[in-house]
Design an enzyme around this catalytic site. Structure first.
Site, PDB file in Angstrom:
ATOM      1  N   PHE A  71       0.801  -1.222   0.000  1.00  0.00           N
ATOM      2  CA  PHE A  71       0.000   0.000   0.000  1.00  0.00           C
ATOM      3  C   PHE A  71       0.840   1.281   0.000  1.00  0.00           C
ATOM      4  O   PHE A  71       0.292   2.379  -0.067  1.00  0.00           O
ATOM      5  CB  PHE A  71      -0.964   0.009   1.200  1.00  0.00           C
ATOM      6  N   ARG A  99      -4.811   8.533  20.562  1.00  0.00           N
ATOM      7  CA  ARG A  99      -5.011   7.279  19.817  1.00  0.00           C
ATOM      8  C   ARG A  99      -6.425   6.743  20.039  1.00  0.00           C
ATOM      9  O   ARG A  99      -7.065   6.240  19.118  1.00  0.00           O
ATOM     10  CB  ARG A  99      -3.987   6.218  20.240  1.00  0.00           C
ATOM     11  N   THR A 105      -7.143   1.793  12.828  1.00  0.00           N
ATOM     12  CA  THR A 105      -6.643   2.262  11.528  1.00  0.00           C
ATOM     13  C   THR A 105      -7.722   2.200  10.446  1.00  0.00           C
ATOM     14  O   THR A 105      -7.880   3.137   9.665  1.00  0.00           O
ATOM     15  CB  THR A 105      -5.427   1.398  11.094  1.00  0.00           C
ATOM     16  N   ARG A 119     -11.968   8.406  13.163  1.00  0.00           N
ATOM     17  CA  ARG A 119     -11.865   7.613  11.934  1.00  0.00           C
ATOM     18  C   ARG A 119     -13.206   6.985  11.578  1.00  0.00           C
ATOM     19  O   ARG A 119     -13.517   6.822  10.401  1.00  0.00           O
ATOM     20  CB  ARG A 119     -10.771   6.557  12.090  1.00  0.00           C
ATOM     21  N   ASN A 129      -7.990   7.488   5.971  1.00  0.00           N
ATOM     22  CA  ASN A 129      -8.566   7.295   7.310  1.00  0.00           C
ATOM     23  C   ASN A 129      -8.514   8.555   8.171  1.00  0.00           C
ATOM     24  O   ASN A 129      -8.524   8.488   9.399  1.00  0.00           O
ATOM     25  CB  ASN A 129      -7.917   6.098   8.003  1.00  0.00           C
ATOM     26  N   HIS A 132      -4.140  11.066  11.836  1.00  0.00           N
ATOM     27  CA  HIS A 132      -2.966  10.301  12.307  1.00  0.00           C
ATOM     28  C   HIS A 132      -2.706  10.640  13.765  1.00  0.00           C
ATOM     29  O   HIS A 132      -2.931  11.766  14.203  1.00  0.00           O
ATOM     30  CB  HIS A 132      -1.729  10.684  11.479  1.00  0.00           C
TER      31      HIS A 132
HETATM   32  N1  LIG Z   1      -3.232  -2.404   4.709  1.00  0.00           N
HETATM   33  C1  LIG Z   1      -3.260  -1.114   4.397  1.00  0.00           C
HETATM   34  N2  LIG Z   1      -3.767  -0.703   3.217  1.00  0.00           N
HETATM   35  C2  LIG Z   1      -3.795   0.593   2.878  1.00  0.00           C
HETATM   36  N3  LIG Z   1      -3.318   1.608   3.656  1.00  0.00           N
HETATM   37  C3  LIG Z   1      -2.809   1.257   4.854  1.00  0.00           C
HETATM   38  C4  LIG Z   1      -2.754  -0.108   5.288  1.00  0.00           C
HETATM   39  N4  LIG Z   1      -2.200  -0.132   6.522  1.00  0.00           N
HETATM   40  C5  LIG Z   1      -1.918   1.136   6.831  1.00  0.00           C
HETATM   41  N5  LIG Z   1      -2.276   1.986   5.836  1.00  0.00           N
HETATM   42  C6  LIG Z   1      -2.086   3.439   5.802  1.00  0.00           C
HETATM   43  O1  LIG Z   1      -0.824   3.732   6.363  1.00  0.00           O
HETATM   44  C7  LIG Z   1      -0.988   4.526   7.547  1.00  0.00           C
HETATM   45  C8  LIG Z   1       0.046   4.100   8.568  1.00  0.00           C
HETATM   46  O2  LIG Z   1      -0.219   2.777   8.960  1.00  0.00           O
HETATM   47  P1  LIG Z   1      -0.056   2.316  10.472  1.00  0.00           P
HETATM   48  O3  LIG Z   1      -0.047   0.832  10.471  1.00  0.00           O
HETATM   49  O4  LIG Z   1       1.097   3.054  11.073  1.00  0.00           O
HETATM   50  O5  LIG Z   1      -1.450   2.765  11.092  1.00  0.00           O
HETATM   51  P2  LIG Z   1      -1.797   3.791  12.198  1.00  0.00           P
HETATM   52  O6  LIG Z   1      -0.673   3.908  13.165  1.00  0.00           O
HETATM   53  O7  LIG Z   1      -3.145   3.477  12.749  1.00  0.00           O
HETATM   54  O8  LIG Z   1      -1.963   5.082  11.321  1.00  0.00           O
HETATM   55  P3  LIG Z   1      -1.187   6.437  11.443  1.00  0.00           P
HETATM   56  O9  LIG Z   1       0.292   6.107  11.498  1.00  0.00           O
HETATM   57  O10 LIG Z   1      -1.577   7.209  10.186  1.00  0.00           O
HETATM   58  O11 LIG Z   1      -1.725   7.053  12.695  1.00  0.00           O
HETATM   59  C9  LIG Z   1      -2.428   4.284   7.973  1.00  0.00           C
HETATM   60  O12 LIG Z   1      -2.969   5.321   8.739  1.00  0.00           O
HETATM   61  C10 LIG Z   1      -3.120   4.172   6.647  1.00  0.00           C
HETATM   62  O13 LIG Z   1      -3.340   5.476   6.077  1.00  0.00           O
END
Ligand SMILES: Nc1ncnc2c1ncn2[C@@H]1O[C@H](COP(=O)(O)OP(=O)(O)OP(=O)(O)O)[C@@H](O)[C@H]1O
Length: 157
Positions: A71, A99, A105, A119, A129, A132
């Site tokens: 992604f 959080r 997420t 979200r 989403n 952040h």
């Molecule tokens: N499987 C996926 N498919 C598409 N986009 C994704 C996926 N996983 C994460 N993302 C994107 O990448 C960002 C960072 O992923 P992470 O796993 O760090 O999630 P998060 O910590 O909940 O989000 P953030 O870092 O934005 O707060 C997510 O917020 C989302 O926008």
């Protein structure tokens, strides 16, 4: 120890103000004012604020931990697609509380598990989403320095 060393309120617990980084992402930028109002109503102090459009290079650096994932290209294109609003939020327990306020997420999961979360209400899909939040105290320090070079961290306060 003389009288001047005696604390006035010895029973008072130490309350540490913590900072975290919030981003209102491109898909929610048109709702930034109402999200900011909600943040303030929950008792966060906004200590720094910056609206900008990330370059693809900046987005790549910010999300470097996800480099190589399927992604990643769509995440970078999305984060570059419009302005973002970056906020430093301060209050005791800021990292965890923010959080919780943003929710899981994936917005669909957020709508199931935490329907009041940001979200759940503003997110569309796993990439778009809406918001952040830093995932730890040290993650917040790193991200705040990334977005506000030269700024003070919680540890400096
Ligand atoms: N499987 C996926 N498919 C598409 N986009 C994704 C996926 N996983 C994460 N993302 C994107 O990448 C960002 C960072 O992923 P992470 O796993 O760090 O999630 P998060 O910590 O909940 O989000 P953030 O870092 O934005 O707060 C997510 O917020 C989302 O926008």
């Amino acid at each position: 120890m003389d009288d001047t060393d005696v604390p006035l309120f010895p029973e008072a617990p130490a309350v540490t103000v913590e900072q975290t980084l919030a981003i209102i992402k491109p898909d929610a930028i048109h709702f930034a004012d109402e999200i900011v109002e909600e943040i303030k109503s929950r008792g966060f102090t906004i200590t720094q604020k910056r609206r900008l459009r990330l370059s693809p290079e900046q987005a790549t650096d910010f999300y470097a931990e996800h480099y190589g994932k399927m992604f990643f290209p769509s995440l970078i294109a999305f984060m570059h697609s419009d302005d973002i609003l970056v906020l430093v939020l301060a209050k005791p327990g800021a990292v965890q509380e923010w959080r919780e306020m943003i929710g899981p997420t994936h917005p669909n999961k957020a709508r199931q598990l935490s329907p009041e979360s940001l979200r759940a209400r503003y997110g569309t899909d796993q990439t778009r989403n809406a918001v952040h939040g830093s995932d730890s105290y040290f993650g917040a320090e790193r991200e705040i320095r990334f977005m506000f070079p030269g700024s003070k961290s919680s540890g400096d306060m």
